[in-house]
Design a protein around this motif. Structure first.
Motif, PDB file in Angstrom:
ATOM      1  N   UNK A 359     -82.304 -27.414  51.833  1.00  0.00           N
ATOM      2  CA  UNK A 359     -80.872 -27.108  51.824  1.00  0.00           C
ATOM      3  C   UNK A 359     -80.521 -25.939  52.742  1.00  0.00           C
ATOM      4  N   UNK A 360     -81.394 -24.972  52.841  1.00  0.00           N
ATOM      5  CA  UNK A 360     -81.067 -23.855  53.720  1.00  0.00           C
ATOM      6  C   UNK A 360     -81.270 -24.201  55.183  1.00  0.00           C
ATOM      7  N   UNK A 361     -82.228 -25.062  55.487  1.00  0.00           N
ATOM      8  CA  UNK A 361     -82.334 -25.553  56.857  1.00  0.00           C
ATOM      9  C   UNK A 361     -81.107 -26.393  57.207  1.00  0.00           C
ATOM     10  N   UNK A 362     -80.637 -27.182  56.284  1.00  0.00           N
ATOM     11  CA  UNK A 362     -79.422 -27.950  56.543  1.00  0.00           C
ATOM     12  C   UNK A 362     -78.240 -27.020  56.808  1.00  0.00           C
ATOM     13  N   UNK A 363     -78.144 -25.952  56.050  1.00  0.00           N
ATOM     14  CA  UNK A 363     -77.048 -25.020  56.290  1.00  0.00           C
ATOM     15  C   UNK A 363     -77.168 -24.365  57.666  1.00  0.00           C
ATOM     16  N   UNK A 364     -78.383 -23.993  58.053  1.00  0.00           N
ATOM     17  CA  UNK A 364     -78.578 -23.400  59.376  1.00  0.00           C
ATOM     18  C   UNK A 364     -78.210 -24.382  60.473  1.00  0.00           C
ATOM     19  N   UNK A 365     -78.728 -25.615  60.369  1.00  0.00           N
ATOM     20  CA  UNK A 365     -78.503 -26.598  61.424  1.00  0.00           C
ATOM     21  C   UNK A 365     -77.061 -27.108  61.428  1.00  0.00           C
ATOM     22  N   UNK A 366     -76.335 -26.887  60.344  1.00  0.00           N
ATOM     23  CA  UNK A 366     -74.939 -27.320  60.262  1.00  0.00           C
ATOM     24  C   UNK A 366     -73.958 -26.189  60.518  1.00  0.00           C
ATOM     25  N   UNK A 367     -74.461 -25.017  60.907  1.00  0.00           N
ATOM     26  CA  UNK A 367     -73.581 -23.914  61.271  1.00  0.00           C
ATOM     27  C   UNK A 367     -72.806 -23.320  60.116  1.00  0.00           C
ATOM     28  N   UNK A 368     -73.407 -23.254  58.924  1.00  0.00           N
ATOM     29  CA  UNK A 368     -72.689 -22.804  57.742  1.00  0.00           C
ATOM     30  C   UNK A 368     -73.064 -21.394  57.304  1.00  0.00           C
ATOM     31  N   UNK A 369     -73.875 -20.715  58.105  1.00  0.00           N
ATOM     32  CA  UNK A 369     -74.342 -19.385  57.726  1.00  0.00           C
ATOM     33  C   UNK A 369     -73.600 -18.298  58.499  1.00  0.00           C
ATOM     34  N   UNK A 370     -73.453 -18.502  59.796  1.00  0.00           N
ATOM     35  CA  UNK A 370     -72.660 -17.567  60.588  1.00  0.00           C
ATOM     36  C   UNK A 370     -73.445 -16.491  61.283  1.00  0.00           C
ATOM     37  N   UNK A 454     -63.772 -14.928  61.687  1.00  0.00           N
ATOM     38  CA  UNK A 454     -63.685 -14.877  60.220  1.00  0.00           C
ATOM     39  C   UNK A 454     -65.079 -14.917  59.598  1.00  0.00           C
ATOM     40  N   UNK A 455     -65.966 -15.730  60.175  1.00  0.00           N
ATOM     41  CA  UNK A 455     -67.326 -15.825  59.638  1.00  0.00           C
ATOM     42  C   UNK A 455     -68.055 -14.500  59.774  1.00  0.00           C
ATOM     43  N   UNK A 456     -67.889 -13.836  60.924  1.00  0.00           N
ATOM     44  CA  UNK A 456     -68.532 -12.538  61.123  1.00  0.00           C
ATOM     45  C   UNK A 456     -67.941 -11.486  60.194  1.00  0.00           C
ATOM     46  N   UNK A 457     -66.649 -11.574  59.954  1.00  0.00           N
ATOM     47  CA  UNK A 457     -66.018 -10.627  59.033  1.00  0.00           C
ATOM     48  C   UNK A 457     -66.567 -10.806  57.621  1.00  0.00           C
ATOM     49  N   UNK A 458     -66.777 -12.053  57.226  1.00  0.00           N
ATOM     50  CA  UNK A 458     -67.329 -12.317  55.892  1.00  0.00           C
ATOM     51  C   UNK A 458     -68.712 -11.704  55.741  1.00  0.00           C
ATOM     52  N   UNK A 459     -69.456 -11.657  56.842  1.00  0.00           N
ATOM     53  CA  UNK A 459     -70.812 -11.132  56.802  1.00  0.00           C
ATOM     54  C   UNK A 459     -70.850  -9.606  56.678  1.00  0.00           C
ATOM     55  N   UNK A 460     -69.698  -8.957  56.767  1.00  0.00           N
ATOM     56  CA  UNK A 460     -69.683  -7.516  56.538  1.00  0.00           C
ATOM     57  C   UNK A 460     -69.841  -7.188  55.061  1.00  0.00           C
ATOM     58  N   UNK A 461     -69.636  -8.179  54.221  1.00  0.00           N
ATOM     59  CA  UNK A 461     -69.909  -8.015  52.791  1.00  0.00           C
ATOM     60  C   UNK A 461     -71.425  -7.976  52.612  1.00  0.00           C
ATOM     61  N   UNK A 462     -71.991  -6.876  52.111  1.00  0.00           N
ATOM     62  CA  UNK A 462     -73.454  -6.763  52.006  1.00  0.00           C
ATOM     63  C   UNK A 462     -74.098  -7.890  51.216  1.00  0.00           C
ATOM     64  N   UNK A 463     -73.431  -8.375  50.167  1.00  0.00           N
ATOM     65  CA  UNK A 463     -74.002  -9.443  49.357  1.00  0.00           C
ATOM     66  C   UNK A 463     -74.113 -10.727  50.166  1.00  0.00           C
ATOM     67  N   UNK A 464     -73.075 -11.064  50.908  1.00  0.00           N
ATOM     68  CA  UNK A 464     -73.101 -12.279  51.722  1.00  0.00           C
ATOM     69  C   UNK A 464     -74.108 -12.123  52.859  1.00  0.00           C
ATOM     70  N   UNK A 465     -74.130 -10.941  53.464  1.00  0.00           N
ATOM     71  CA  UNK A 465     -75.074 -10.699  54.559  1.00  0.00           C
ATOM     72  C   UNK A 465     -76.515 -10.853  54.071  1.00  0.00           C
ATOM     73  N   UNK A 466     -76.797 -10.371  52.885  1.00  0.00           N
ATOM     74  CA  UNK A 466     -78.145 -10.465  52.328  1.00  0.00           C
ATOM     75  C   UNK A 466     -78.528 -11.918  52.112  1.00  0.00           C
TER      76      UNK A 466
END
Length: 494
Positions: A359-370, A454-466
């Motif tokens: 599932x995490x490889x699918x998220x990476x290959x589908x551009x869902x991580x940012x 917007x995706x990069x902004x979301x990653x400023x949240x430490x929990x999401x970035x982690x």
């Protein structure tokens, strides 16, 4: 009097390097148990061939226990109820089990048991389950791979009575495995496969990306890791003994990636259900086309490399990483389908289906991580680079067997005279492309580019970035092309 200790096997179907079993044998009398959980036998996300592989693993595990004077007990039902009853009835005094990292029902089931005072969990697997997983992860992972393995017990009690057997379970659930598998399940089979791979480790270089080569030259150990027939540590140490060299580095780096993705699932169990980056949640759901998704699943998209890969997946239950990535990229970016349906399809058919990796490889290959650069695999280019003679395509797409390899990257461009001379009718024997690849690729780039800020902004949240990345240094290394080099320990540093 020695305590009676139940050893509950789940995804650790081995005696060697089994921390819970070793501790149980040292602390008292070990009584091994496997529970056939109806939830998984009724699940649409588990194919019969994977269950058949599991049963082969259990056969070999039972034989190993028998050689040590014990028995592997089989029970059928909800493990929580079965284990609670065994404790309440005084059949066993304690329960030992190895920690595992999963999600959904299995995580809820296990959590309900581990809080009991009689239950002890052993976590010798390089996964950080408390605190910040970035803190010292590299050192912990390295220590795991280098540490001594746990010796198997010389004798085992095994006095818990079985109430079912594999044949009864096979009959009850009407299991009919159909996949053409190359290897049998079980720890003895795993060690034999590991030894053969280690002896020919030099062939690993250059044998990863091209699917026909990968069928012959990759380790094919992933299913054994999934069911715990072989510990990653044993595989690491076996291959590492071959000395230095690019092939050894390539393989051992993949063992670190296994731990990396498992750690990420431990940090974020919801990754099997929803996008890591909230900006991409629901991506493509409204424009998901069931007909295009169905063509992808059947291997009838008109893109031979995609179609051969999808048919190989369904026929064998295995696919090399490059083709898995290409099919995921194609499903999400080009067909504009919802990633979760594609990931679930892979999870159902893969014998080595691991929720953390799939599932995490699918998220990476589908551009869902940012945190990774957008990568859209070109299936035409993949033919030219990784199947130039058409060996893989012709094996799994026999309707193109007589078409010259020159046209296999895009059969729709084969002149009518060529089609007639080679008895192939594109549009009848094999479909035209279901979409315009170039157009869809450009539109996908525009769609994702519009969400980038917007995706990069979301990653400023430490929990999401982690959750998005374990490494705090060069997150784009997760997306590294195999042809450009391999990951090293530095890629996992905090």
């Amino acid at each position: 009097m020695s305590p009676d200790i139940l050893v509950w096997h789940r995804d650790d179907l081995r005696l060697r390097d089994n921390p819970a079993l070793a501790a149980a044998a040292a602390d008292g009398d070990a009584h091994p148990l496997f529970v056939f959980d109806p939830h998984f036998y009724r699940s649409s996300r588990v194919c019969d061939s994977r269950l058949a592989f599991l049963h082969e693993c259990l056969d070999e595990l039972a034989d190993a226990y028998e050689r040590r004077g014990g028995d592997l007990a089989y029970r059928h039902g909800d493990p929580r109820e079965i284990i609670n009853d065994l404790l309440a009835e005084g059949v066993v005094d304690r329960v030992y089990l190895n920690a595992t990292t999963t999600a959904g029902y299995a995580r809820q089931r296990d959590t309900a048991l581990v809080d009991r005072p009689e239950v002890q969990v052993f976590s010798d697997d390089a996964i950080v389950r408390t605190g910040d997983s970035r803190e010292g992860w590299q050192e912990q992972a390295e220590a795991y791979f280098e540490d001594d393995r746990h010796d198997p017990p010389e004798t085992v009690a095994g006095n818990v009575a079985s109430t079912t057997d594999i044949e009864s379970i096979t009959t009850e659930y009407d299991l009919s495995p159909t996949k053409r598998r190359q290897y049998r399940g079980g720890c003895a089979s795993a060690r034999e496969r590991l030894a053969d791979f280690a002896d020919a480790i030099g062939d690993y270089v250059g044998g990863i990306s091209a699917p026909a080569k990968a069928e012959r030259r990759t380790s094919h150990l992933s299913a054994y890791f999934k069911f715990g027939c072989l510990s990653l540590r044993e595989a690491y140490q076996c291959v590492d003994e071959r000395g230095d060299g690019r092939a050894v580095d390539m393989f051992t780096s993949r063992l670190y990636w296994n731990r990396h993705f498992t750690q990420k699932l431990a940090d974020n169990p919801a990754a099997t259900e929803r996008a890591v980056n909230p900006v991409f949640r629901g991506m493509n759901r409204k424009r998901h086309d069931p007909e295009l998704a169905a063509a992808w699943k059947r291997g009838e998209t008109g893109f031979p490399m995609v179609d051969a890969s999808m048919r190989a997946l369904e026929e064998t239950g295995w696919l090399n990483f490059r083709m898995r990535a290409m099919c995921a990229s194609f499903f999400t970016y080009i067909l504009r389908c919802w990633w979760k349906e594609g990931a679930d399809w892979f999870y159902r058919h893969l014998i080595d289906a691991d929720p953390a990796i799939n599932y995490q490889q699918w998220q990476m290959q589908s551009g869902l991580v940012g945190v990774h650069p957008l990568r859209i695999y070109n299936p035409h280019k993949q033919v030219r680079e990784n199947d130039p003679d058409g060996a893989f395509i012709k094996k799994y797409v026999p309707e193109l067997e007589d078409l010259p390899a020159t046209f296999l990257d895009d059969p729709s461009k084969a002149p009518l005279s060529v089609q007639e001379n080679h008895d192939v009718n594109i549009g009848k024997d094999y479909p035209y492309p279901v979409v315009d690849f170039e157009q869809r690729r450009e539109e996908a780039r525009e769609t994702w580019a519009a969400l980038d800020d917007r995706a990069k902004e979301a990653l400023t949240d430490p929990k999401i970035r982690r959750r998005a990345s374990l490494s705090s240094r060069h997150d784009d290394r997760e997306q590294r092309d195999e042809s450009e080099g391999q990951a090293t320990l530095d890629d996992f540093s905090s």
